[in-house]
Scaffold this motif. Structure first.
Motif, PDB file in Angstrom:
ATOM      1  N   PHE A  47      58.024  50.086   5.771  1.00 12.06           N
ATOM      2  CA  PHE A  47      58.185  49.302   4.551  1.00 12.06           C
ATOM      3  C   PHE A  47      57.082  48.255   4.453  1.00 12.06           C
ATOM      4  O   PHE A  47      56.528  48.028   3.371  1.00 12.06           O
ATOM      5  CB  PHE A  47      59.568  48.649   4.513  1.00 12.06           C
ATOM      6  CG  PHE A  47      59.872  47.947   3.227  1.00 12.06           C
ATOM      7  CD1 PHE A  47      59.929  48.632   2.032  1.00 12.06           C
ATOM      8  CD2 PHE A  47      60.110  46.581   3.209  1.00 12.06           C
ATOM      9  CE1 PHE A  47      60.212  47.985   0.832  1.00 12.06           C
ATOM     10  CE2 PHE A  47      60.401  45.925   2.031  1.00 12.06           C
ATOM     11  CZ  PHE A  47      60.454  46.628   0.838  1.00 12.06           C
ATOM     12  N   ALA A  48      56.739  47.638   5.573  1.00  5.70           N
ATOM     13  CA  ALA A  48      55.656  46.645   5.588  1.00  5.70           C
ATOM     14  C   ALA A  48      54.333  47.288   5.169  1.00  5.70           C
ATOM     15  O   ALA A  48      53.569  46.702   4.397  1.00  5.70           O
ATOM     16  CB  ALA A  48      55.527  46.009   6.965  1.00  5.70           C
ATOM     17  N   LYS A  49      54.061  48.513   5.637  1.00  5.16           N
ATOM     18  CA  LYS A  49      52.831  49.217   5.247  1.00  5.16           C
ATOM     19  C   LYS A  49      52.849  49.563   3.762  1.00  5.16           C
ATOM     20  O   LYS A  49      51.826  49.487   3.088  1.00  5.16           O
ATOM     21  CB  LYS A  49      52.634  50.464   6.087  1.00  5.16           C
ATOM     22  CG  LYS A  49      52.225  50.138   7.503  1.00  5.16           C
ATOM     23  CD  LYS A  49      51.908  51.378   8.290  1.00  5.16           C
ATOM     24  CE  LYS A  49      51.596  50.940   9.712  1.00  5.16           C
ATOM     25  NZ  LYS A  49      50.502  51.671  10.273  1.00  5.16           N
ATOM     26  N   PHE A  50      54.014  49.950   3.253  1.00  8.14           N
ATOM     27  CA  PHE A  50      54.133  50.221   1.822  1.00  8.14           C
ATOM     28  C   PHE A  50      53.824  48.972   1.012  1.00  8.14           C
ATOM     29  O   PHE A  50      53.081  49.023   0.026  1.00  8.14           O
ATOM     30  CB  PHE A  50      55.540  50.732   1.493  1.00  8.14           C
ATOM     31  CG  PHE A  50      55.822  50.765   0.022  1.00  8.14           C
ATOM     32  CD1 PHE A  50      55.286  51.763  -0.776  1.00  8.14           C
ATOM     33  CD2 PHE A  50      56.600  49.789  -0.576  1.00  8.14           C
ATOM     34  CE1 PHE A  50      55.523  51.784  -2.134  1.00  8.14           C
ATOM     35  CE2 PHE A  50      56.842  49.797  -1.935  1.00  8.14           C
ATOM     36  CZ  PHE A  50      56.304  50.804  -2.722  1.00  8.14           C
ATOM     37  N   LEU A  51      54.395  47.828   1.405  1.00  4.69           N
ATOM     38  CA  LEU A  51      54.135  46.584   0.689  1.00  4.69           C
ATOM     39  C   LEU A  51      52.656  46.202   0.735  1.00  4.69           C
ATOM     40  O   LEU A  51      52.091  45.744  -0.264  1.00  4.69           O
ATOM     41  CB  LEU A  51      54.988  45.447   1.249  1.00  4.69           C
ATOM     42  CG  LEU A  51      56.481  45.537   0.967  1.00  4.69           C
ATOM     43  CD1 LEU A  51      57.219  44.379   1.637  1.00  4.69           C
ATOM     44  CD2 LEU A  51      56.761  45.561  -0.515  1.00  4.69           C
ATOM     45  N   GLN A  52      52.022  46.404   1.891  1.00  2.00           N
ATOM     46  CA  GLN A  52      50.589  46.119   1.996  1.00  2.00           C
ATOM     47  C   GLN A  52      49.807  46.971   1.007  1.00  2.00           C
ATOM     48  O   GLN A  52      48.899  46.490   0.338  1.00  2.00           O
ATOM     49  CB  GLN A  52      50.086  46.407   3.415  1.00  2.00           C
ATOM     50  CG  GLN A  52      50.410  45.348   4.420  1.00  2.00           C
ATOM     51  CD  GLN A  52      49.877  45.719   5.801  1.00  2.00           C
ATOM     52  OE1 GLN A  52      49.893  46.885   6.197  1.00  2.00           O
ATOM     53  NE2 GLN A  52      49.423  44.717   6.526  1.00  2.00           N
TER      54      GLN A  52
END
Length: 65
Positions: A47-52
């Motif tokens: 999810f953190a990579k998606f937000l980035q």
């Protein structure tokens, strides 16, 4: 199962068609606020990579049909 409260962006105001998110059992869950039947569950790191990617504009070229 440990549950938490669904949250949506403060920018959504009183709109009913928003994405909501919560943390449950160490995972991130997402759903549409106006139709909570479908829930997408993913790891925090993904999810953190998606937000980035979203912040970097990686998905700006995508369109819906």
């Amino acid at each position: 199962m440990t549950s938490s409260v669904w949250q949506k962006s403060s920018y959504s105001g009183s709109n009913a068609d928003c994405v909501e998110v919560r943390t449950i059992d160490g995972l991130i869950e997402l759903r549409e606020s106006d139709d909570g039947d479908v829930i997408v569950r993913t790891a925090r790191s993904k999810f953190a990579k998606f937000l980035q990617g979203a912040k970097a504009g990686e998905f700006d070229h995508l369109t819906t049909s």
